[in-house]
Write a protein that holds these residues in place. Structure first.
Motif, PDB file in Angstrom:
ATOM      1  N   LYS A  37       0.840  -1.205   0.000  1.00  0.00           N
ATOM      2  CA  LYS A  37       0.000   0.000   0.000  1.00  0.00           C
ATOM      3  C   LYS A  37       0.873   1.252   0.000  1.00  0.00           C
ATOM      4  N   SER A  38       0.209   2.389  -0.133  1.00  0.00           N
ATOM      5  CA  SER A  38       0.886   3.650   0.131  1.00  0.00           C
ATOM      6  C   SER A  38      -0.136   4.629   0.661  1.00  0.00           C
ATOM      7  N   ALA A  39       0.228   5.367   1.687  1.00  0.00           N
ATOM      8  CA  ALA A  39      -0.690   6.363   2.234  1.00  0.00           C
ATOM      9  C   ALA A  39      -0.144   7.769   2.080  1.00  0.00           C
ATOM     10  N   CYS A  40       1.042   7.910   1.416  1.00  0.00           N
ATOM     11  CA  CYS A  40       1.568   9.274   1.300  1.00  0.00           C
ATOM     12  C   CYS A  40       2.385   9.501   0.031  1.00  0.00           C
ATOM     13  N   HIS A  41       3.018   8.480  -0.504  1.00  0.00           N
ATOM     14  CA  HIS A  41       3.876   8.608  -1.684  1.00  0.00           C
ATOM     15  C   HIS A  41       5.085   9.502  -1.442  1.00  0.00           C
ATOM     16  N   GLU A  42       5.419   9.776  -0.168  1.00  0.00           N
ATOM     17  CA  GLU A  42       6.599  10.625   0.057  1.00  0.00           C
ATOM     18  C   GLU A  42       7.418  10.165   1.250  1.00  0.00           C
ATOM     19  N   ALA A  43       7.474   8.843   1.423  1.00  0.00           N
ATOM     20  CA  ALA A  43       8.390   8.253   2.404  1.00  0.00           C
ATOM     21  C   ALA A  43       8.123   8.673   3.834  1.00  0.00           C
ATOM     22  N   GLU A  44       6.857   8.918   4.171  1.00  0.00           N
ATOM     23  CA  GLU A  44       6.522   9.316   5.543  1.00  0.00           C
ATOM     24  C   GLU A  44       5.719   8.265   6.304  1.00  0.00           C
ATOM     25  N   CYS A  45       4.961   7.410   5.596  1.00  0.00           N
ATOM     26  CA  CYS A  45       3.993   6.562   6.312  1.00  0.00           C
ATOM     27  C   CYS A  45       4.445   5.116   6.480  1.00  0.00           C
ATOM     28  N   GLY A  46       5.331   4.630   5.640  1.00  0.00           N
ATOM     29  CA  GLY A  46       5.828   3.261   5.780  1.00  0.00           C
ATOM     30  C   GLY A  46       4.915   2.182   5.229  1.00  0.00           C
ATOM     31  N   ALA A  47       3.740   2.547   4.710  1.00  0.00           N
ATOM     32  CA  ALA A  47       2.797   1.527   4.233  1.00  0.00           C
ATOM     33  C   ALA A  47       3.336   0.769   3.024  1.00  0.00           C
TER      34      ALA A  47
END
Lengths: 160, 774
Positions: A37-47
């Motif tokens: 998954k991704s919840a931010c696309h900028e290396a902040e959430c870790g998903a």
């Protein structure tokens, strides 16, 4: 014509990429492995955490062509058939899952930790998972699950 | 059916921490969220948004965008029926104030006035740039206090001074009562705005089916039946023309409780594009800027107490920044003003609530509704009142709290009430008596706050019913159909536990199908901590009904009185002598036999017993029952840096009965994490109507290193109205956290923080002021 070989979960995929695609994009959109998954696309959430040669990396800031030929493990590659990986079992047994959106990243970050440190302290777990946001569950059961997983792995019969 | 499923015990699952029914899909990454869905010929939709906080729309020219290759549809207000939508339409019809696409005015930066669908995102974004909009820019207003002044820019024509909602709570004669008080004090508290920050952003896929004129919408949502209702109303279709399918949803927290313009737009774009599905998915920045946010509030309180600690009267005023549209404004305001009645026995109260329109992004529902802001304000104020008469804050609360089986001043009917036990148990567990007031030399302190919550609240309809259906197949496998929307809290698991327990069968037999408006019964949604209580009661009724049907067949076959029969541990028994008559499997064989051929379909519909609320006074019983809790925080203040270290957090919670204790703890721990974030750093920062921290780098979310040891204490009071005695508890643990921490900081350092969040700068400023006043 395919110009790159990507190895995901011990399977090789021949792809034709223009070089700008992130690993996240390739996994989700080209290979349809939507477990990542991704919840931010900028290396902040870790998903979007996946394993690269066993170590956790963020797929949203990894260029696919930079990891050609290397070993990538996603959440889809963790269970063996119907048998869950001990970490996956531990997360369920300890009730560490709520919405589950962060789980693939959280579980792979935990695997990366336990592979290099089989008996982490609570503080070491906190530090290792600090890059993975869980908005639902308040982390405590996740810490317990990782500790439980460590015990499960230690008590596993040696593999043939 | 599979022998393993029957043999795996999991009998009598109520009260056991059974693992999540949908857990394997989530830990293996196999579960599909809306975010993961791809459909053939799927288009990408994007919204056209206002760059101005306040402007009149003079003209929209979409001709260039429509000609761009790859663009399949462009829509504006002209493509809609111009029917407004809202969230509290039943009780507050005047708050229905937003259009799917605005036609005359835009009221915040991001207000939607059109949408495009194209073959990919790049083309969709290019098309947006090609749309020419002519605006007449109007003066904006961002501060609610400024917006209330005469002569301020008028944001909506229908209200005066931009006050969209006024909600007074008025009981007894507080002015006279205050004169009888031994000690009176006034305080003002400030609470900031915050974001839900669900891991899965808002996402939906709309598809119009030309041959049947039907719409299907896949969506990450808490209230799919509300979505269906709003679509039907605004698109002028029948309810059964619309199928809303709630997929696995990555969190909600109140943010996915109402419609966004993108939900309407994906359906309208699909229709205009000839039936291609249209996916709309917010990125993180859009999520922070254009979804919903917490109301920032100013909470003024003036109260009086007797020397013995009796609270004689409370008066106050709440001003909430509503942003551009009303959303769930009335409910938020009601939660901010009326919850106090459930907590404290007070006869004389007057609190006036004002929700004010501004040109900020739209405020709406968020976990706790307005209870987090009011919890911080009232519970901080309570400690100050106790301090004023030199009383221990625990004893002060014990003197004034509500009790079991009472009717409050505003006619709320409290049945079970474990508040006293919560306070006592939390104090014991935290060693309150030894620590309170004893550790200032170490800059350590301990503080308490309490709360109570509803389990259900009528919001958008006259009723708030839930429905459940239990369907038994011939091989003994069982379906539970529920309208309840599991957004991650685990309601599918808890409802399945309730069904299995009542049916007397293994939990493993049940498959739960939830929240698909074409298949499952109606349910108002996942909000107000209502699902375990209301949907749980509906499921309990459905299970009783199904069981009754089986027992009737057995009684007929064996010529026994069916009132003497029951199903326990997968066997039909005679209750009189506990003898086993036959197994559950054999009983079902009998139902589906040559002679009987009876399909077992149990149904349940539940609507809690409440009374109408008089919104001029706050009188009425809003919920079928109430939950309670006490929270204690222990902190250490670094007087050099202003940093606060949270050492421990205890939460003793009256949950009625924990259907799934692990799941209950997880709800509490998740609430505490949110409470910690809101107390220390979560702050949706708006400058001139624009969110200036719309990402996880600048908007801080609690992470693993922020978590102190959490101690949850579950108190079971077996509520007479709850399924197996259970109460709702999904939100309450968030309500007192900020006040418990504020009260602990005061105990540690003698400073009183009245403005959230508690940054090191504010702590240092307070320490400096304290030293200067010495």
């Amino acid at each position: 014509m395919p110009n790159i070989t990507i190895s995901v979960n011990n399977q090789n995929y021949e792809l034709n990429l223009n070089g700008e695609e992130t690993l996240l994009e390739v996994l989700r959109e080209h290979l349809h492995l939507t477990g990542t998954k991704s919840a931010c696309h900028e290396a902040e959430c870790g998903a979007c955490t996946v394993l690269l040669n066993g170590k956790s990396v963020l797929a949203c800031i990894t260029l696919a062509c930079d990891v050609a030929g290397q070993d990538i493990t996603t959440i889809e590659g963790l269970a063996k058939g119907e048998d869950l990986h001990p970490i996956q079992d531990a997360f369920l047994e300890k009730g560490a899952v709520q919405c589950g959106f962060c789980m693939p990243g959280m579980i792979l970050a935990s695997k990366s930790l336990l592979d290099r440190n089989p008996e982490p302290s609570r503080e070491e777990i906190k530090t290792a998972l600090n890059g993975n946001i869980c908005r639902c569950a308040g982390y405590t059961k996740i810490f317990e699950a990782v500790e439980h997983a460590a015990k499960k792995i230690k008590n596993q019969p040696p593999q043939q | 059916m599979d022998q393993n499923k029957k043999e795996n015990i999991n009998l009598n699952p109520v009260g056991k921490s059974v693992p999540r029914i949908d857990g394997k899909g989530l830990v293996t990454g196999q579960t599909k969220f809306t975010y993961d869905m791809q459909l053939p010929n799927m288009l990408v939709g994007k919204m056209l948004r206002s760059p101005h906080p306040h402007a009149r729309i003079l003209n929209i020219d979409t001709s260039k965008a429509q000609k761009l290759p790859g663009v399949k549809a462009v829509i504006t207000a002209k493509d809609t029926h111009m029917i407004k939508f809202g969230s509290n339409e039943y009780f507050f019809p005047h708050t229905v104030d937003q259009l799917a696409l605005e036609d005359v005015k835009v009221r915040y930066i991001g207000d939607e006035l059109g949408a495009v669908a194209a073959v990919d995102e790049e083309t969709a974004l290019k098309a947006l740039e090609l749309i020419d909009v002519e605006y007449e820019v109007l003066p904006p207003v961002f501060d609610p206090l400024e917006a209330m002044k005469p002569g301020a820019p008028s944001i909506h024509d229908h209200c005066r001074n931009n006050i969209g909602v006024i909600l007074p709570v008025n009981m007894g004669n507080p002015d006279r009562a205050l004169k009888e008080a031994d000690y009176v004090r006034e305080d003002v508290f400030y609470s900031q705005s915050a974001a839900h920050a669900c891991m899965e952003t808002h996402v939906c896929i709309g598809q119009w089916e030309s041959f049947s004129n039907k719409i299907t919408l896949w969506i990450s949502h808490q209230a799919p039946f509300k979505v269906r209702e709003a679509l039907a109303k605004c698109l002028k279709m029948d309810l059964n023309d619309i199928r809303v399918i709630k997929m696995a949803s990555g969190g909600g927290f109140g943010g996915k409780l109402e419609m966004l313009p993108m939900d309407f737009s994906s359906c309208l774009l699909s229709k205009k594009a000839g039936g291609f599905p249209v996916k709309m998915c917010y990125n993180r920045e859009e999520e922070f800027c254009f979804s919903r946010r917490k109301h920032n509030m100013i909470y003024k309180l003036k109260s009086g107490v007797k020397k013995d600690g009796t609270i004689v009267a409370i008066t106050g005023e709440v001003i909430a920044d509503g942003g551009a549209y009303c959303s769930y404004g009335p409910t938020v305001l009601a939660a901010a003003t009326m919850r106090i009645f459930i907590v404290y026995k007070i006869q004389h109260i007057r609190i006036s609530g004002y929700r004010v329109y501004t040109n900020n992004p739209i405020s709406g529902a968020i976990r706790g509704f307005g209870g987090v802001q009011s919890g911080f304000s009232i519970e901080s104020h309570m400690d100050l009142l106790a301090e004023g008469i030199g009383m221990d804050p625990k004893d002060f609360r014990l003197k004034n709290i509500t009790e079991p089986n009472m009717i409050t001043a505003n006619k709320m009917i409290i049945s079970s009430n474990g508040l006293k036990e919560c306070i006592v148990k939390a104090a014991e567990a935290s060693d309150w008596d030894k620590k309170r007031g004893q550790c200032r030399h170490l800059a350590r302190g301990i503080g308490m706050a309490i709360a109570a919550d509803v389990m259900g609240s009528k919001m958008y309809k006259a009723h708030e019913s839930a429905g459940s259906i239990i369907k038994m197949e011939e091989d003994g496998s069982v379906y539970l159909f529920t309208g309840a929307a599991d957004t991650g809290q685990g309601s599918n698991t808890v409802l399945s536990q309730i069904a299995a327990h009542e049916l007397g069968i293994s939990f493993q037999r049940i498959r739960c199908k939830a929240a698909d408006t074409e298949i499952t019964p109606f349910d108002t949604g996942s909000f107000a901590s209502r699902v375990t209580f209301i949907s749980g009661n509906a499921t309990l009724l459905a299970a009783k009904d199904a069981k009754e049907q089986i027992l009737k067949v057995v009684s007929q076959e064996f010529k026994l009185d069916h009132d003497d029969l029951d199903i326990k541990a997968e066997k039909v028994i005679n209750k009189k002598n506990q003898s086993i008559i036959l197994s559950f499997d054999k009983a079902l064989d009998l139902c589906y036999s040559f002679n009987y051929g009876r399909q077992i379909i149990g149904r349940g519909s539940y609507n809690p017993t409440t009374t109408p609320i008089d919104f001029r006074t706050g009188e009425g019983n809003v919920s079928g029952s109430y939950s309670f809790e006490a929270q204690i925080a222990e902190v250490e203040v670094n007087t050099d840096t202003g940093a606060i270290k949270l050492l421990n957090l205890w939460d003793a919670h009256d949950v009625g009965k924990a259907i799934n204790p692990s799941s209950v703890e997880s709800q509490i721990e998740g609430s505490l994490a949110m409470g910690i974030g809101y107390t220390f750093f979560e702050d949706l920062d708006m400058k001139n109507g624009r969110v200036v921290n719309p990402n996880f780098a600048k908007y801080k979310i609690p992470r693993s290193v922020h978590m102190p040891p959490l101690h949850t204490i579950l108190i079971e009071t077996n509520d007479p109205h709850g399924p197996f005695g259970a109460k709702g508890m999904g939100e309450a643990a968030l309500l007192p956290t900020a006040a418990a921490i504020a009260n602990a900081i005061d105990d540690a350092a003698g400073i009183r923080l009245k403005e959230l969040p508690f940054t090191p700068e504010k702590v240092l400023k307070a320490l400096k002021e304290k030293n200067e006043n010495k």
